[in-house]
Design an enzyme around this catalytic site. Structure first.
Site, PDB file in Angstrom:
ATOM      1  N   CYS A  73       0.869  -1.184   0.000  1.00 22.64           N
ATOM      2  CA  CYS A  73       0.000   0.000   0.000  1.00 22.64           C
ATOM      3  C   CYS A  73       0.903   1.230   0.000  1.00 22.64           C
ATOM      4  O   CYS A  73       2.101   1.135  -0.298  1.00 22.64           O
ATOM      5  CB  CYS A  73      -0.978  -0.010   1.174  1.00 22.64           C
ATOM      6  SG  CYS A  73      -0.209   0.095   2.811  1.00 22.64           S
ATOM      7  N   ASN A 105       2.214   1.511   4.337  1.00 15.65           N
ATOM      8  CA  ASN A 105       2.545   0.266   5.035  1.00 15.65           C
ATOM      9  C   ASN A 105       2.243   0.348   6.541  1.00 15.65           C
ATOM     10  O   ASN A 105       2.913  -0.287   7.357  1.00 15.65           O
ATOM     11  CB  ASN A 105       4.008  -0.147   4.804  1.00 15.65           C
ATOM     12  CG  ASN A 105       4.337  -1.580   5.219  1.00 15.65           C
ATOM     13  OD1 ASN A 105       5.446  -1.876   5.644  1.00 15.65           O
ATOM     14  ND2 ASN A 105       3.380  -2.482   5.142  1.00 15.65           N
ATOM     15  N   SER A 121      -1.903  -2.568   3.996  1.00 10.15           N
ATOM     16  CA  SER A 121      -1.084  -3.752   3.673  1.00 10.15           C
ATOM     17  C   SER A 121      -0.684  -4.554   4.917  1.00 10.15           C
ATOM     18  O   SER A 121      -0.639  -5.790   4.842  1.00 10.15           O
ATOM     19  CB  SER A 121       0.117  -3.409   2.792  1.00 10.15           C
ATOM     20  OG  SER A 121       1.011  -2.515   3.410  1.00 10.15           O
TER      21      SER A 121
HETATM   22  P1  4NP Z   1      -1.816   2.921   4.048  1.00  8.72           P
HETATM   23  O1  4NP Z   1      -2.457   4.271   4.583  1.00  8.72           O
HETATM   24  O2  4NP Z   1      -1.265   3.223   2.670  1.00  8.72           O
HETATM   25  O3  4NP Z   1      -2.973   1.995   3.992  1.00  8.72           O
HETATM   26  O4  4NP Z   1      -0.775   2.520   5.044  1.00  8.72           O
HETATM   27  C1  4NP Z   1      -1.813   5.507   4.616  1.00  8.72           C
HETATM   28  C2  4NP Z   1      -0.946   5.798   5.646  1.00  8.72           C
HETATM   29  C3  4NP Z   1      -0.372   7.055   5.719  1.00  8.72           C
HETATM   30  C4  4NP Z   1      -0.653   7.996   4.749  1.00  8.72           C
HETATM   31  C5  4NP Z   1      -1.512   7.702   3.728  1.00  8.72           C
HETATM   32  C6  4NP Z   1      -2.080   6.455   3.667  1.00  8.72           C
HETATM   33  N1  4NP Z   1      -0.088   9.297   4.833  1.00  8.72           N
HETATM   34  O5  4NP Z   1      -0.507  10.175   4.071  1.00  8.72           O
HETATM   35  O6  4NP Z   1       0.813   9.512   5.673  1.00  8.72           O
END
Ligand code: 4NP
Length: 156
Positions: free
Chosen positions: A8, A11, A15
């Protein structure tokens, strides 16, 4: 060993949840010595962090143990993984951009392509709406489909 890598963006939410759910199914099927399960992110934003509290809670509620530390996907992953399973189409695009040596051919999949028909194609990101329960249901359904697919394809 058959290597399955869930990917993803960060992470920390989707994921690692898929890693926990899928590894649980692999254990139940007595395939833990045959199928290795891991996860990574396309970004480096959360490297070194544990899973998001929402992911930890939902896995705990379903009796699934997970210890995971966020890391970024690298060239070695593209080479050594047998199934690279992305959470959404943005992850697919980012992985294709990273794949400068053509190592991905045939091993890149979208998780929800293994879900029962009629649902969304992308796993929504709970980092923004906090809906970890809805993500769990999607991930669980598709993980069962993915394991069935791998068992068929590998004769397990
Ligand atoms: P993930 O979710 O890709 O499912 O782990 C996210 C975690 C952090 C961020 C975006 C999506 N972020 O913008 O920091």
């Amino acid at each position: 060993m058959i290597r399955v890598l869930f990917v993803c963006l960060g992470n920390i939410c989707r994921s690692p949840m898929a890693e926990g759910v899928f590894a649980h199914l692999v254990n139940q099927a007595d395939l833990a010595t045959t199928i290795d399960v891991d996860s990574a992110g396309t970004s480096s934003w959360h490297v070194g962090e544990p899973p998001h509290p929402g992911t930890q809670r939902v896995l705990q509620q379903h009796g699934i143990a997970l210890s995971s530390t966020a890391r970024q996907v690298d060239q070695t992953d593209l080479q050594t993984a047998d199934y690279i399973v992305a959470m959404d189409r943005e992850n697919v695009r980012d992985l294709q951009r990273l794949d400068r040596h053509g190592r991905l051919n045939g091993k890149l999949h979208l998780l929800l392509d293994f879900a029962p028909a009629g649902g969304p194609r992308d796993v929504p990101d709970p980092y923004y709406d906090n809906n970890f329960d809805a993500v769990y249901r999607l991930v669980d359904g598709a993980s069962r489909g993915l394991l069935a697919h791998i068992r068929r394809e590998r004769g397990l």
